[in-house]
Design an enzyme around this catalytic site. Structure first.
Site, PDB file in Angstrom:
ATOM      1  N   TYR A  90       0.832  -1.202   0.000  1.00  6.77           N
ATOM      2  CA  TYR A  90       0.000   0.000   0.000  1.00  6.77           C
ATOM      3  C   TYR A  90       0.868   1.254   0.000  1.00  6.77           C
ATOM      4  O   TYR A  90       0.714   2.142  -0.846  1.00  6.77           O
ATOM      5  CB  TYR A  90      -0.936  -0.009   1.212  1.00  6.77           C
ATOM      6  CG  TYR A  90      -1.761   1.253   1.347  1.00  6.77           C
ATOM      7  CD1 TYR A  90      -2.779   1.515   0.444  1.00  6.77           C
ATOM      8  CD2 TYR A  90      -1.517   2.161   2.368  1.00  6.77           C
ATOM      9  CE1 TYR A  90      -3.542   2.670   0.557  1.00  6.77           C
ATOM     10  CE2 TYR A  90      -2.278   3.309   2.496  1.00  6.77           C
ATOM     11  CZ  TYR A  90      -3.281   3.558   1.584  1.00  6.77           C
ATOM     12  OH  TYR A  90      -4.032   4.701   1.693  1.00  6.77           O
ATOM     13  N   LYS A  94       1.241   4.148  -2.907  1.00  6.29           N
ATOM     14  CA  LYS A  94       0.925   5.563  -2.636  1.00  6.29           C
ATOM     15  C   LYS A  94       2.139   6.442  -2.932  1.00  6.29           C
ATOM     16  O   LYS A  94       2.018   7.527  -3.485  1.00  6.29           O
ATOM     17  CB  LYS A  94       0.446   5.763  -1.197  1.00  6.29           C
ATOM     18  CG  LYS A  94      -0.882   5.091  -0.873  1.00  6.29           C
ATOM     19  CD  LYS A  94      -1.977   5.426  -1.859  1.00  6.29           C
ATOM     20  CE  LYS A  94      -2.509   6.830  -1.693  1.00  6.29           C
ATOM     21  NZ  LYS A  94      -3.600   7.136  -2.642  1.00  6.29           N
ATOM     22  N   ILE A 130      -9.214   2.221  14.330  1.00  3.13           N
ATOM     23  CA  ILE A 130     -10.269   2.416  15.334  1.00  3.13           C
ATOM     24  C   ILE A 130     -11.370   1.377  15.155  1.00  3.13           C
ATOM     25  O   ILE A 130     -11.828   0.771  16.123  1.00  3.13           O
ATOM     26  CB  ILE A 130     -10.831   3.851  15.284  1.00  3.13           C
ATOM     27  CG1 ILE A 130      -9.772   4.832  15.799  1.00  3.13           C
ATOM     28  CG2 ILE A 130     -12.116   3.963  16.085  1.00  3.13           C
ATOM     29  CD1 ILE A 130     -10.175   6.279  15.737  1.00  3.13           C
TER      30      ILE A 130
END
Length: 187
Positions: A90, A94, A130
């Site tokens: 990832y 990016k 989260i």
């Protein structure tokens, strides 16, 4: 209009008359680890396709959504001068998108701003740190802790991400990268 960034079809039409592009299309962290080819197709080739279509359409500016993953795993506080040392697919894709955008800025005079998001949270979110912790707590399971549990993270609400994108688009700044995070760390 909706189109698939991994193919060039539809991007020219989507860029018609557009002054600014918020490039947020992405295969996220977890799926990128499971499907490296998909991460390449969407996060790198798709980013190239968006930038190329934007430049050809005369778009004024691209705001590129990047990630703190470009820095790799680090316990140091990261500012924009921190070494880029990603070791996952990832973060690599990016970072590749960032580098392609810099090349478009240099060789095609496309204005851009790169925003590197820290841990984003907000309503309707289905992934992220989260949600992983809360999902386990809702199942009466202990959260999974990697390392000694002393790690700290910077969280940023999606409303602040929206504001950062708008400010980046409206500013006269171009050719720069900015970390977008909260105001404090949480362990």
């Amino acid at each position: 209009s909706a189109c698939d960034v991994a193919t060039r079809h539809g991007l020219d039409q989507a860029m018609d008359g557009v002054q600014g592009v918020f490039h947020m299309a992405v295969l996220p962290l977890g799926p990128s680890a499971q499907d490296m080819q998909g991460a390449l197709d969407i996060n790198v080739i798709g980013s190239f396709n968006v930038m190329d279509a934007a430049q050809r359409a005369g778009v004024r500016k691209v705001v590129y959504s990047s990630a703190s993953s470009v820095y790799g795993d680090t316990e140091a506080v990261m500012d924009e001068s921190h070494p880029l040392n990603t070791k996952n697919s990832y973060g690599a894709t990016k970072l590749a998108g960032e580098l392609l955008l810099r090349a478009f800025g240099t060789h095609k005079e496309l204005e851009y701003v790169i925003l590197r998001y820290m841990n984003v949270y907000g309503p309707g979110q289905t992934g992220g740190l989260i949600n992983a912790v809360l999902g386990r707590l809702h199942q009466n399971l202990a959260p999974v802790i990697f390392g000694d549990g002393g790690q700290s993270f910077d969280f940023v609400h999606v409303d602040d991400i929206v504001q950062a994108n708008i400010l980046a688009m409206e500013s006269s700044v171009t050719g720069e990268a900015f970390n977008i995070g909260g105001t404090e760390e949480f362990s």
